[in-house]
Scaffold this motif. Structure first.
Motif, PDB file in Angstrom:
ATOM      1  N   SER A  17      40.937  32.456  35.336  1.00  0.00           N
ATOM      2  CA  SER A  17      42.100  31.835  35.966  1.00  0.00           C
ATOM      3  C   SER A  17      41.875  31.460  37.428  1.00  0.00           C
ATOM      4  CB  SER A  17      43.323  32.761  35.876  1.00  0.00           C
ATOM      5  OG  SER A  17      43.077  33.990  36.550  1.00  0.00           O
ATOM      6  N   SER A  18      40.892  32.079  38.094  1.00  0.00           N
ATOM      7  CA  SER A  18      40.651  31.748  39.500  1.00  0.00           C
ATOM      8  C   SER A  18      39.186  32.001  39.847  1.00  0.00           C
ATOM      9  CB  SER A  18      41.558  32.571  40.415  1.00  0.00           C
ATOM     10  OG  SER A  18      41.262  33.960  40.313  1.00  0.00           O
ATOM     11  N   VAL A  19      38.690  31.228  40.815  1.00  0.00           N
ATOM     12  CA  VAL A  19      37.322  31.423  41.298  1.00  0.00           C
ATOM     13  C   VAL A  19      37.304  31.319  42.815  1.00  0.00           C
ATOM     14  CG1 VAL A  19      36.224  30.548  39.208  1.00  0.00           C
ATOM     15  CG2 VAL A  19      36.762  28.973  41.063  1.00  0.00           C
ATOM     16  N   VAL A  20      36.422  32.086  43.417  1.00  0.00           N
ATOM     17  CA  VAL A  20      36.192  32.019  44.858  1.00  0.00           C
ATOM     18  C   VAL A  20      34.694  31.813  45.060  1.00  0.00           C
ATOM     19  CG1 VAL A  20      36.325  33.207  47.065  1.00  0.00           C
ATOM     20  CG2 VAL A  20      38.153  33.519  45.383  1.00  0.00           C
ATOM     21  N   ILE A  21      34.341  30.742  45.758  1.00  0.00           N
ATOM     22  CA  ILE A  21      32.942  30.439  46.042  1.00  0.00           C
ATOM     23  C   ILE A  21      32.602  30.997  47.416  1.00  0.00           C
ATOM     24  CG2 ILE A  21      31.208  28.623  46.245  1.00  0.00           C
ATOM     25  CD1 ILE A  21      32.452  28.861  43.455  1.00  0.00           C
TER      26      ILE A  21
END
Length: 222
Positions: A17-21
């Motif tokens: 549902s979410s990603v942080v690069i």
């Protein structure tokens, strides 16, 4: 620390549902989140000098070229983006044999719209292939360059600025969208300098074929 996200690294992770690069990531391959139907948040660490998610756009942008390389259902396209990259909003990959592609049943219920700003001049191969974005709002009267697979198996409805229908109909777009419909780019608002003197009402909002009707209603004694 992870510095590279490979081709299709999280493909069809349907519960993502979410990603942080992180700021350490300097390479992102093709279609890293293809088929991630529940992905709604994409953020790039502000310390990353290669990629960004400017203006809280919920998308991954290659900073040097202002190219949007990967998006999700909640993405917006900043006005500084000039290119939508290969398979950026692709919901799936494949050929004419749809039996080779597995989609969650709820995918048929996902219908999203997205606005493509005037800055975008190129939409690349497969950018909206099998995409949940089946409605496009174009802010420019000049059709962006597209590929024959840009809208493969999506055939979106395309809203275009008033007076640009013939331009789009004579472009490559005509063979790849469901239909065109002209719309007003701007909304009309009115302000009253001195409310004690009266009010102003918009009785009919303008469309591509009708003018606005505005009525001034004075207060008693004016």
């Amino acid at each position: 620390a992870v510095t590279k996200i490979g081709d299709g690294a999280f493909g069809f992770c349907v519960n993502l549902s979410s990603v942080v690069i992180s700021e350490q990531v300097n390479t992102i391959g093709m279609i890293p989140f293809v088929g991630c139907y529940q992905l709604t948040s994409m953020v790039v660490d502000e310390g990353n000098t290669i990629f960004d998610s400017r203006e809280s756009c919920n998308a991954l942008i290659y900073t040097a070229s202002d190219s949007l390389i990967s998006g999700c259902r909640n993405s917006t396209i900043p006005e500084s983006v000039i290119k939508i990259g290969n398979y950026a909003f692709a919901g799936g990959l494949g050929d004419d044999n749809e039996e080779s592609i597995v989609f969650p049943e709820y995918l048929d219920t996902i219908h999203e719209a997205i606005t493509i700003p005037t800055s975008v001049t190129s939409i690349s191969e497969g950018a909206f292939m099998y995409s949940y974005f089946d409605t496009l709002y174009m802010e420019t009267g000049v059709p962006a360059n597209i590929d024959t697979t840009t809208f493969f198996r999506t055939n979106p409805v395309c809203y275009i600025p008033c007076g640009t229908l013939e331009t789009y109909r004579s472009s490559d777009w005509k063979d790849h969208v469901e239909y065109f419909e002209e719309y007003m780019l701007y909304t009309l608002t009115v302000d009253v300098v001195n409310p004690l003197m009266g009010s102003v009402e918009i009785q009919q909002t303008p469309t591509c074929t009708t003018d606005a009707t505005i009525a001034a209603i004075p207060s008693t004694g004016y």
